[in-house]
Design a protein around this motif. Sequence first.
Motif, PDB file in Angstrom:
ATOM      1  N   ASP A   1       0.832  -1.206   0.000  1.00 16.35           N
ATOM      2  CA  ASP A   1       0.000   0.000   0.000  1.00 16.35           C
ATOM      3  C   ASP A   1       0.867   1.256   0.000  1.00 16.35           C
ATOM      4  O   ASP A   1       0.614   2.202  -0.748  1.00 16.35           O
ATOM      5  CB  ASP A   1      -0.933   0.024   1.227  1.00 16.35           C
ATOM      6  CG  ASP A   1      -2.056  -0.999   1.144  1.00 16.35           C
ATOM      7  OD1 ASP A   1      -2.326  -1.516   0.039  1.00 16.35           O
ATOM      8  OD2 ASP A   1      -2.657  -1.284   2.204  1.00 16.35           O
ATOM      9  N   ILE A   2       1.897   1.277   0.840  1.00 15.25           N
ATOM     10  CA  ILE A   2       2.787   2.435   0.921  1.00 15.25           C
ATOM     11  C   ILE A   2       3.478   2.681  -0.413  1.00 15.25           C
ATOM     12  O   ILE A   2       3.546   3.811  -0.898  1.00 15.25           O
ATOM     13  CB  ILE A   2       3.823   2.249   2.059  1.00 15.25           C
ATOM     14  CG1 ILE A   2       3.130   2.345   3.424  1.00 15.25           C
ATOM     15  CG2 ILE A   2       4.954   3.271   1.945  1.00 15.25           C
ATOM     16  CD1 ILE A   2       4.005   1.931   4.592  1.00 15.25           C
ATOM     17  N   VAL A   3       3.975   1.617  -1.027  1.00 13.31           N
ATOM     18  CA  VAL A   3       4.688   1.764  -2.306  1.00 13.31           C
ATOM     19  C   VAL A   3       3.729   2.193  -3.414  1.00 13.31           C
ATOM     20  O   VAL A   3       4.097   3.004  -4.277  1.00 13.31           O
ATOM     21  CB  VAL A   3       5.431   0.464  -2.676  1.00 13.31           C
ATOM     22  CG1 VAL A   3       5.996   0.537  -4.080  1.00 13.31           C
ATOM     23  CG2 VAL A   3       6.552   0.205  -1.677  1.00 13.31           C
ATOM     24  N   ASN A   4       2.503   1.694  -3.391  1.00 17.82           N
ATOM     25  CA  ASN A   4       1.523   2.105  -4.411  1.00 17.82           C
ATOM     26  C   ASN A   4       1.159   3.576  -4.279  1.00 17.82           C
ATOM     27  O   ASN A   4       0.877   4.238  -5.269  1.00 17.82           O
ATOM     28  CB  ASN A   4       0.278   1.232  -4.343  1.00 17.82           C
ATOM     29  CG  ASN A   4       0.517  -0.135  -4.940  1.00 17.82           C
ATOM     30  OD1 ASN A   4       1.358  -0.303  -5.823  1.00 17.82           O
ATOM     31  ND2 ASN A   4      -0.201  -1.123  -4.453  1.00 17.82           N
ATOM     32  N   GLU A   5       1.173   4.098  -3.051  1.00  8.22           N
ATOM     33  CA  GLU A   5       0.870   5.509  -2.825  1.00  8.22           C
ATOM     34  C   GLU A   5       2.062   6.401  -3.149  1.00  8.22           C
ATOM     35  O   GLU A   5       1.898   7.552  -3.520  1.00  8.22           O
ATOM     36  CB  GLU A   5       0.466   5.731  -1.365  1.00  8.22           C
ATOM     37  CG  GLU A   5      -0.862   5.114  -1.002  1.00  8.22           C
ATOM     38  CD  GLU A   5      -1.142   5.168   0.500  1.00  8.22           C
ATOM     39  OE1 GLU A   5      -0.474   5.937   1.219  1.00  8.22           O
ATOM     40  OE2 GLU A   5      -2.034   4.412   0.931  1.00  8.22           O
ATOM     41  N   ASN A   6       3.276   5.876  -2.959  1.00  8.14           N
ATOM     42  CA  ASN A   6       4.482   6.685  -3.134  1.00  8.14           C
ATOM     43  C   ASN A   6       5.631   5.782  -3.566  1.00  8.14           C
ATOM     44  O   ASN A   6       6.201   5.072  -2.759  1.00  8.14           O
ATOM     45  CB  ASN A   6       4.821   7.384  -1.818  1.00  8.14           C
ATOM     46  CG  ASN A   6       6.085   8.195  -1.905  1.00  8.14           C
ATOM     47  OD1 ASN A   6       6.695   8.329  -2.959  1.00  8.14           O
ATOM     48  ND2 ASN A   6       6.509   8.743  -0.789  1.00  8.14           N
ATOM     49  N   SER A   7       5.966   5.839  -4.817  1.00  5.74           N
ATOM     50  CA  SER A   7       7.017   4.956  -5.339  1.00  5.74           C
ATOM     51  C   SER A   7       8.376   5.643  -5.411  1.00  5.74           C
ATOM     52  O   SER A   7       9.239   5.232  -6.154  1.00  5.74           O
ATOM     53  CB  SER A   7       6.621   4.442  -6.723  1.00  5.74           C
ATOM     54  OG  SER A   7       6.458   5.519  -7.614  1.00  5.74           O
TER      55      SER A   7
ATOM     56  N   LYS B   1       6.404  -6.943 -10.074  1.00  3.49           N
ATOM     57  CA  LYS B   1       5.395  -6.949 -11.139  1.00  3.49           C
ATOM     58  C   LYS B   1       4.764  -5.577 -11.354  1.00  3.49           C
ATOM     59  O   LYS B   1       4.153  -5.337 -12.386  1.00  3.49           O
ATOM     60  CB  LYS B   1       4.294  -7.956 -10.808  1.00  3.49           C
ATOM     61  CG  LYS B   1       4.730  -9.389 -10.962  1.00  3.49           C
ATOM     62  CD  LYS B   1       3.614 -10.335 -10.586  1.00  3.49           C
ATOM     63  CE  LYS B   1       4.102 -11.775 -10.634  1.00  3.49           C
ATOM     64  NZ  LYS B   1       3.090 -12.713 -10.120  1.00  3.49           N
ATOM     65  N   SER B   2       4.901  -4.696 -10.384  1.00  7.85           N
ATOM     66  CA  SER B   2       4.263  -3.387 -10.448  1.00  7.85           C
ATOM     67  C   SER B   2       5.149  -2.376 -11.170  1.00  7.85           C
ATOM     68  O   SER B   2       6.348  -2.276 -10.896  1.00  7.85           O
ATOM     69  CB  SER B   2       3.967  -2.894  -9.024  1.00  7.85           C
ATOM     70  OG  SER B   2       3.561  -1.536  -9.054  1.00  7.85           O
ATOM     71  N   GLU B   3       4.538  -1.607 -12.061  1.00  8.11           N
ATOM     72  CA  GLU B   3       5.270  -0.550 -12.766  1.00  8.11           C
ATOM     73  C   GLU B   3       5.814   0.479 -11.780  1.00  8.11           C
ATOM     74  O   GLU B   3       6.877   1.045 -11.995  1.00  8.11           O
ATOM     75  CB  GLU B   3       4.367   0.145 -13.787  1.00  8.11           C
ATOM     76  CG  GLU B   3       4.122  -0.660 -15.032  1.00  8.11           C
ATOM     77  CD  GLU B   3       5.398  -0.954 -15.821  1.00  8.11           C
ATOM     78  OE1 GLU B   3       6.235  -0.041 -15.991  1.00  8.11           O
ATOM     79  OE2 GLU B   3       5.570  -2.098 -16.258  1.00  8.11           O
ATOM     80  N   ASN B   4       5.086   0.720 -10.678  1.00 11.58           N
ATOM     81  CA  ASN B   4       5.499   1.716  -9.683  1.00 11.58           C
ATOM     82  C   ASN B   4       6.768   1.318  -8.944  1.00 11.58           C
ATOM     83  O   ASN B   4       7.496   2.179  -8.467  1.00 11.58           O
ATOM     84  CB  ASN B   4       4.396   1.941  -8.639  1.00 11.58           C
ATOM     85  CG  ASN B   4       3.226   2.692  -9.192  1.00 11.58           C
ATOM     86  OD1 ASN B   4       3.321   3.348 -10.219  1.00 11.58           O
ATOM     87  ND2 ASN B   4       2.107   2.609  -8.521  1.00 11.58           N
TER      88      ASN B   4
END
Length: 122
Positions: free
Chosen positions: A39-45, A70-73
């Motif tokens: 969640d933290i990384v999705n909010e702020n990468s 797997k996430s672009e962020n």
Amino acid sequence: MTKVLVVEDNPMNMELTVDLLESYGYEVEQAEDGSEALDIVNENSNFDLILLDIQLPKMDGIEVLNHLKKSENSKNIPVVALTAHAMRGDENKFINAGCVGYISKPIDIHEFKKTVTYYVDS
């Protein structure tokens, strides 16, 4: 300022890790489990490094790592395994899973600083 995410469920290990990182001048965010970390990384990468405990509740570190990669962020954020797993072959297992490095617990303060600095400055 260099920004590091520490994913660690043990309060004493978290406190030591955060204290060390802050003493080096890094900005530190904390997550107690894998879903909170994601969640933290999705909010702020904007992290320069993620220190990831492998033994986490709910979702282990390898599963968290798979989601991060797997996430672009977050796929380009270097992840270092931070774990008590110190058996022969463990380091290779985590590197093969996608970690760029490995720090075993208990933390050797001098090696910890060298390792973190290396991956932050790379």
